[in-house]
Write an enzyme that holds these catalytic residues in place. Sequence first.
Site, PDB file in Angstrom:
ATOM      1  N   ARG A  99      43.532  43.942  28.684  1.00  0.00           N
ATOM      2  CA  ARG A  99      42.125  44.286  28.866  1.00  0.00           C
ATOM      3  C   ARG A  99      41.571  44.877  27.568  1.00  0.00           C
ATOM      4  O   ARG A  99      42.275  45.544  26.818  1.00  0.00           O
ATOM      5  CB  ARG A  99      42.017  45.311  29.988  1.00  0.00           C
ATOM      6  CG  ARG A  99      40.614  45.744  30.388  1.00  0.00           C
ATOM      7  CD  ARG A  99      39.826  44.627  30.985  1.00  0.00           C
ATOM      8  NE  ARG A  99      38.690  45.122  31.794  1.00  0.00           N
ATOM      9  CZ  ARG A  99      37.608  44.428  32.053  1.00  0.00           C
ATOM     10  NH1 ARG A  99      37.486  43.206  31.572  1.00  0.00           N
ATOM     11  NH2 ARG A  99      36.651  44.917  32.815  1.00  0.00           N
ATOM     12  N   THR A 388      34.311  34.619  34.267  1.00  0.00           N
ATOM     13  CA  THR A 388      35.747  34.765  34.166  1.00  0.00           C
ATOM     14  C   THR A 388      36.383  33.411  34.434  1.00  0.00           C
ATOM     15  O   THR A 388      35.779  32.557  35.073  1.00  0.00           O
ATOM     16  CB  THR A 388      36.217  35.812  35.193  1.00  0.00           C
ATOM     17  OG1 THR A 388      35.536  37.033  34.948  1.00  0.00           O
ATOM     18  CG2 THR A 388      37.713  36.037  35.139  1.00  0.00           C
ATOM     19  N   THR A 406      38.558  36.927  30.531  1.00  0.00           N
ATOM     20  CA  THR A 406      37.107  36.896  30.667  1.00  0.00           C
ATOM     21  C   THR A 406      36.404  37.366  29.404  1.00  0.00           C
ATOM     22  O   THR A 406      36.977  38.101  28.587  1.00  0.00           O
ATOM     23  CB  THR A 406      36.672  37.795  31.848  1.00  0.00           C
ATOM     24  OG1 THR A 406      35.267  37.677  32.044  1.00  0.00           O
ATOM     25  CG2 THR A 406      37.021  39.244  31.602  1.00  0.00           C
ATOM     26  N   ASP A 430      31.233  47.083  31.716  1.00  0.00           N
ATOM     27  CA  ASP A 430      32.062  47.326  32.897  1.00  0.00           C
ATOM     28  C   ASP A 430      32.439  48.787  33.056  1.00  0.00           C
ATOM     29  O   ASP A 430      33.075  49.161  34.043  1.00  0.00           O
ATOM     30  CB  ASP A 430      33.334  46.469  32.830  1.00  0.00           C
ATOM     31  CG  ASP A 430      33.219  45.205  33.672  1.00  0.00           C
ATOM     32  OD1 ASP A 430      32.170  45.014  34.311  1.00  0.00           O
ATOM     33  OD2 ASP A 430      34.177  44.421  33.694  1.00  0.00           O
ATOM     34  N   SER A 459      38.420  46.708  35.788  1.00  0.00           N
ATOM     35  CA  SER A 459      38.198  45.281  36.054  1.00  0.00           C
ATOM     36  C   SER A 459      38.369  44.999  37.540  1.00  0.00           C
ATOM     37  O   SER A 459      38.983  45.787  38.267  1.00  0.00           O
ATOM     38  CB  SER A 459      39.199  44.444  35.261  1.00  0.00           C
ATOM     39  OG  SER A 459      39.166  43.086  35.659  1.00  0.00           O
ATOM     40  N   SER A 460      37.839  43.855  37.992  1.00  0.00           N
ATOM     41  CA  SER A 460      38.052  43.393  39.364  1.00  0.00           C
ATOM     42  C   SER A 460      38.960  42.166  39.430  1.00  0.00           C
ATOM     43  O   SER A 460      39.182  41.625  40.517  1.00  0.00           O
ATOM     44  CB  SER A 460      36.708  43.042  40.010  1.00  0.00           C
ATOM     45  OG  SER A 460      35.902  44.187  40.161  1.00  0.00           O
ATOM     46  N   GLY A 480      34.121  36.011  39.570  1.00  0.00           N
ATOM     47  CA  GLY A 480      33.011  36.471  40.398  1.00  0.00           C
ATOM     48  C   GLY A 480      32.769  37.955  40.377  1.00  0.00           C
ATOM     49  O   GLY A 480      32.206  38.503  41.326  1.00  0.00           O
ATOM     50  N   GLY A 481      33.208  38.676  39.323  1.00  0.00           N
ATOM     51  CA  GLY A 481      32.917  40.105  39.256  1.00  0.00           C
ATOM     52  C   GLY A 481      33.541  40.846  40.421  1.00  0.00           C
ATOM     53  O   GLY A 481      34.693  40.619  40.804  1.00  0.00           O
TER      54      GLY A 481
END
Length: 578
Positions: A99, A388, A406, A430, A459-460, A480-481
């Site tokens: 990340r 993403t 992403t 984010d 993050s998701s 899709g967030g």
Amino acid sequence: MGRVRGIWWLAALTISTGNPGALAAADGIYSRQAVVSQESHASEAGVEALRHGGNAVDAAIATAFALAVTLPEAGNLGGGGFIVAFLADRHEVVTVDFREKAPLSSSPTMYLDASGNLLPQHRLGARAAGVPGTVRGLALAHAKWAKLPWAELVRPAARLAREGFSISAELAGALNSQLAPRKAESGPGRGAYGRLADIPSSVAVFSRPDGRPWQEGDRLIQPDLGATLERIAEHGPDDFYRGKTAELIVAYMEANRGEIRAQDLAAYEAKIRPPVHTTFRGRDVYGMGPPSSGGIVLCQMLNILERFDLKADGRDSVRTVHRVTEAQRRAFFARATRLADPDFVDVPAAELTSKPTAEALARTIGDRATPSASLAPFPILPAEPEHTTHLSTIDAAGNAVALTYTLEDSYGAKAVVAGAGFLLNNEMGDFNLIPDRTDASGRIGTEPNRIAPGRRMLSSMTPTLVLDGGKVRAVTGSPGGRTIPNTTLWVVLNLLEFGMSPRAAVDAGRTHHQWFPDVVLFERDKWPRATLDGLATLGHARLGIRAIGTANTIVVGEKSAIHGVPDLRRTTSAARGD
């Protein structure tokens, strides 16, 4: 664990880069090895790595580098993500965190004006970018588990960039939309966080040479990106973080008010972290831990829902959807208040994914909707896009990789590093950007995920493995967030709770609740009217939308057959294999 005959997939959020005719071809059954990604050239690069003696990790690396060329809205060198992998010879699930990080000059209020309002720089341009992690993350996975030489995995992508590739109608349309002249009444940065047209270096890279609109079949050539990839192939990841490419990044930052400096790049490291794990109906479910929230959120929801007999009530029943919604609400409250970069915040992962915690939460679910504000021990204020992609690989030895990465929004910060040819992420958005402001729109201001120098933003992303008896049964996930964990939840429930076929499990309707805004999103035309009316009777606010997520999934069926199931919500995925 026994030997795995596995599965893997890829998806993306908004603009498709495949073609409708590819869907039927992508829905294949393989017996030895496979790669599934959102773009056919990238899948070819991955499967060629397998055919040259590489393993699933090699294939994932080759595919990811190729996507940086052929899927510019999401594939990347300038972003970050996560890997969840099964190592067959060790019977072990491992994860890699690459990340992005906040630059060392960052501060909690860096995107606020004097009145406390958000500035557009948190989404558009050089200042929106976190320190990229993709190249370090792929290199760490290569050093630990790959078989082929590094250069052999990077050079196919360099060749695609240098020689070009024939673009799809979808990519042509996306580029034209990003580059079209603005109307006089609209200014830079307006609309969906700006466009490529707002950034001169991006216009130079992505415009058609003759200035006319792109057409399907045109060849997109990216010489600067090709040169960058060739340097990375020859000199390894250090070129990106300490060499010529690093110099180009820093020069671009200094010229465009960005925050990333040489010390940020030199200090960046990817990390191997423990996976998140739970069981559901006797199967093992593995995911990514913090700084991704996806694994913990998914595991907590599954643990809560295991307390109910959803199958007896029926998938489309009001009571089932009510209970799923209440599980989503509680897990996303935990996401907002407990999850962040574990290097900065003590994240109680074991507690949040424990069965006793889920039992206590399940007891709080009644027969009516729980007001989301009632969960918070602080006031909720009145109310004032992500892109993403995910790829999956499996080899003949049973090694498998789920890789999600992403740029955040489609085309990230819309900013190409001049001379290097790649887009920067806009992941700084984010973080929780307005301290102490949590409102009914979904804006979160809690402390754990605030900006701090060197911190990774929450993050998701939810790359997920399901194992049964020590063998991989399914790998799924989605772009899709914040909808990603709930998209993944529905696919897992459809397979494990409701016993649906792979195709039906992916096609079936989805819902999404993320604590705030306090509303259930549902896919129009995929739920019975009686179910939706029943939810309203129980006090749930509802909003119908076209689609939630893109869960391109692979399921291992009888006799170890690998079923690739592209999500027909997008005309994107391309599977290749033997």
